[in-house]
Design an enzyme around this catalytic site. Structure first.
Site, PDB file in Angstrom:
ATOM      1  N   SER A  53       0.917  -1.318  -0.409  1.00  0.00           N
ATOM      2  CA  SER A  53      -0.295  -0.079   0.243  1.00  0.00           C
ATOM      3  C   SER A  53       0.923   0.777   0.243  1.00  0.00           C
ATOM      4  O   SER A  53       0.666   2.017  -0.541  1.00  0.00           O
ATOM      5  CB  SER A  53      -1.338  -0.006   0.851  1.00  0.00           C
ATOM      6  OG  SER A  53      -0.043  -0.402   2.296  1.00  0.00           O
ATOM      7  N   LYS A  60       4.693 -11.527   2.972  1.00  0.00           N
ATOM      8  CA  LYS A  60       3.368 -11.456   3.057  1.00  0.00           C
ATOM      9  C   LYS A  60       3.663 -11.540   1.948  1.00  0.00           C
ATOM     10  O   LYS A  60       3.737 -11.155   1.090  1.00  0.00           O
ATOM     11  CB  LYS A  60       2.568  -9.907   3.418  1.00  0.00           C
ATOM     12  CG  LYS A  60       1.298  -9.956   3.339  1.00  0.00           C
ATOM     13  CD  LYS A  60       0.311  -9.956   4.190  1.00  0.00           C
ATOM     14  CE  LYS A  60       0.525  -7.978   3.460  1.00  0.00           C
ATOM     15  NZ  LYS A  60      -0.336  -8.232   2.302  1.00  0.00           N
ATOM     16  N   GLU A  79      -8.680 -10.096   4.337  1.00  0.00           N
ATOM     17  CA  GLU A  79      -9.571  -8.915   4.035  1.00  0.00           C
ATOM     18  C   GLU A  79     -10.709  -8.545   3.895  1.00  0.00           C
ATOM     19  O   GLU A  79     -10.688  -8.311   2.164  1.00  0.00           O
ATOM     20  CB  GLU A  79      -8.033  -8.144   2.865  1.00  0.00           C
ATOM     21  CG  GLU A  79      -8.408  -7.129   2.310  1.00  0.00           C
ATOM     22  CD  GLU A  79      -7.264  -6.005   1.817  1.00  0.00           C
ATOM     23  OE1 GLU A  79      -6.322  -6.287   1.752  1.00  0.00           O
ATOM     24  OE2 GLU A  79      -7.900  -4.862   1.385  1.00  0.00           O
TER      25      GLU A  79
HETATM   26  O1  KIV Z   1      -0.080  -3.408   2.056  1.00  0.00           O
HETATM   27  C1  KIV Z   1      -1.369  -3.188   2.451  1.00  0.00           C
HETATM   28  O2  KIV Z   1      -0.861  -2.316   3.424  1.00  0.00           O
HETATM   29  C2  KIV Z   1      -1.694  -3.907   3.217  1.00  0.00           C
HETATM   30  C3  KIV Z   1      -2.972  -4.688   4.535  1.00  0.00           C
HETATM   31  C4  KIV Z   1      -3.407  -3.154   4.163  1.00  0.00           C
HETATM   32  C5  KIV Z   1      -2.984  -5.897   5.037  1.00  0.00           C
HETATM   33  O3  KIV Z   1      -1.652  -5.298   2.807  1.00  0.00           O
END
Ligand code: KIV
Length: 281
Positions: free
Chosen positions: A47, A115, A184
């Site tokens: 993000s 992640k 999410e």
């Molecule tokens: O990129 C991000 O900030 C995310 C979160 C919102 C879980 O994947």
């Protein structure tokens, strides 16, 4: 700080005992703030492409950009568990490339895990990474790296077929070795069912109150960006307005010569100044 304290295993140990609180961070300042607040973990999310780089989605962020953010966060939050978000096409092109990029998050980005978005299609990769000692946080439900294919960022798992798919993806990710799974934008009761069916923690964002933990984007929590805010976001302050009024006050004082005052200035010995003046004339 012992290495164990910064292991994702600490999150597993909290399941059923303590609600896990995560937040994203991208730079030295947000990381310092997150660490001072005592969050359980920090996600350096892709993000960043939107909130730090002003893009409309997460697609175009690169490995180099992600690593830059990760290193800054590591300097600001040395004692907090940090997970790096693998960007679009950093893990889809080949197993070798994916392993190399995941390793870069640990070696260069100083992250304690990565992640990865996706379900069954990322299971073989997660198994390999975990077998090499790279902890993986799964991510299902709305997966922004598939928003083109999903047709946007709409809540997932509202009908029987997709809900069943999410439940089985969650179980597959647990079997593959994920230490936790981000859910999410899925219905609260589905998130509850998934949470009850796993021995690893679920971390919700737009997934209601029944997950083992929550995560939000830093800029949303402190209200740094005005404009559209998704239903699941809560801003605890209007950071944009607060910071803007500080900048306006600064500008006003500069224009009115009210700043700087003596208090913010350096002095020179008067005799030195006189000597200098004489020399000049
Ligand atoms: O990129 C991000 O900030 C995310 C979160 C919102 C879980 O994947």
């Amino acid at each position: 700080m012992s290495l164990f304290k910064l292991s994702p295993q600490t999150l597993i140990a909290k399941k059923g005992k303590e609600v896990i609180c995560g937040i994203t961070a991208y730079d030295y300042v947000s990381a310092r703030l997150a660490e001072s607040a005592g969050v359980d973990f920090i996600l350096i999310g892709d993000s960043a492409n939107m909130v730090m780089l002003g893009e409309e989605d997460t697609y175009s962020i690169t490995m180099e950009e992600m690593l830059l953010f990760c290193r800054a966060v590591a300097r600001g939050a040395r004692n907090t568990l940090r997970i790096g978000d693998m960007p679009f096409l950093s893990y889809q092109t080949s197993m070798e490339q994916a392993i190399e990029n995941a390793g870069r998050f640990v070696k260069e980005g100083k992250c304690h895990g990565v992640k990865i978005e996706g379900g069954a299609e990322v299971v073989p990769l997660i198994k390999r990474l975990v077998s090499f000692g790279i902890p993986v946080l799964g991510h299902i439900g709305v997966t922004p790296q598939k928003s083109l294919e999903l047709g946007g960022l709409k809540a997932q798992g509202k009908d029987f077929r997709t809900a069943r798919e999410l439940l089985s993806s969650a179980k597959a990710l647990e079997r593959a070795g994920c230490f936790a799974i981000v859910l999410e934008c899925v219905p609260s009761d589905l998130a509850k069912l998934i949470t009850e069916n796993l021995s690893i923690p679920t971390i919700g964002i737009g997934a209601g109150p029944f997950t083992d933990g929550q995560i939000l984007v830093f800029h949303d929590v402190v209200g740094l960006l005005p404009g559209f805010r998704p239903k699941f976001v809560k801003s605890y302050i209007n950071g944009f307005e607060l910071l803007k009024s500080a900048l306006e006050a600064y500008k006003k004082e500069v224009k009115e010569r009210a700043f700087p005052t003596k208090e913010h200035s350096f002095s020179i010995n008067l005799r030195t100044l006189e000597r200098l003046k004489k020399k000049k004339t």
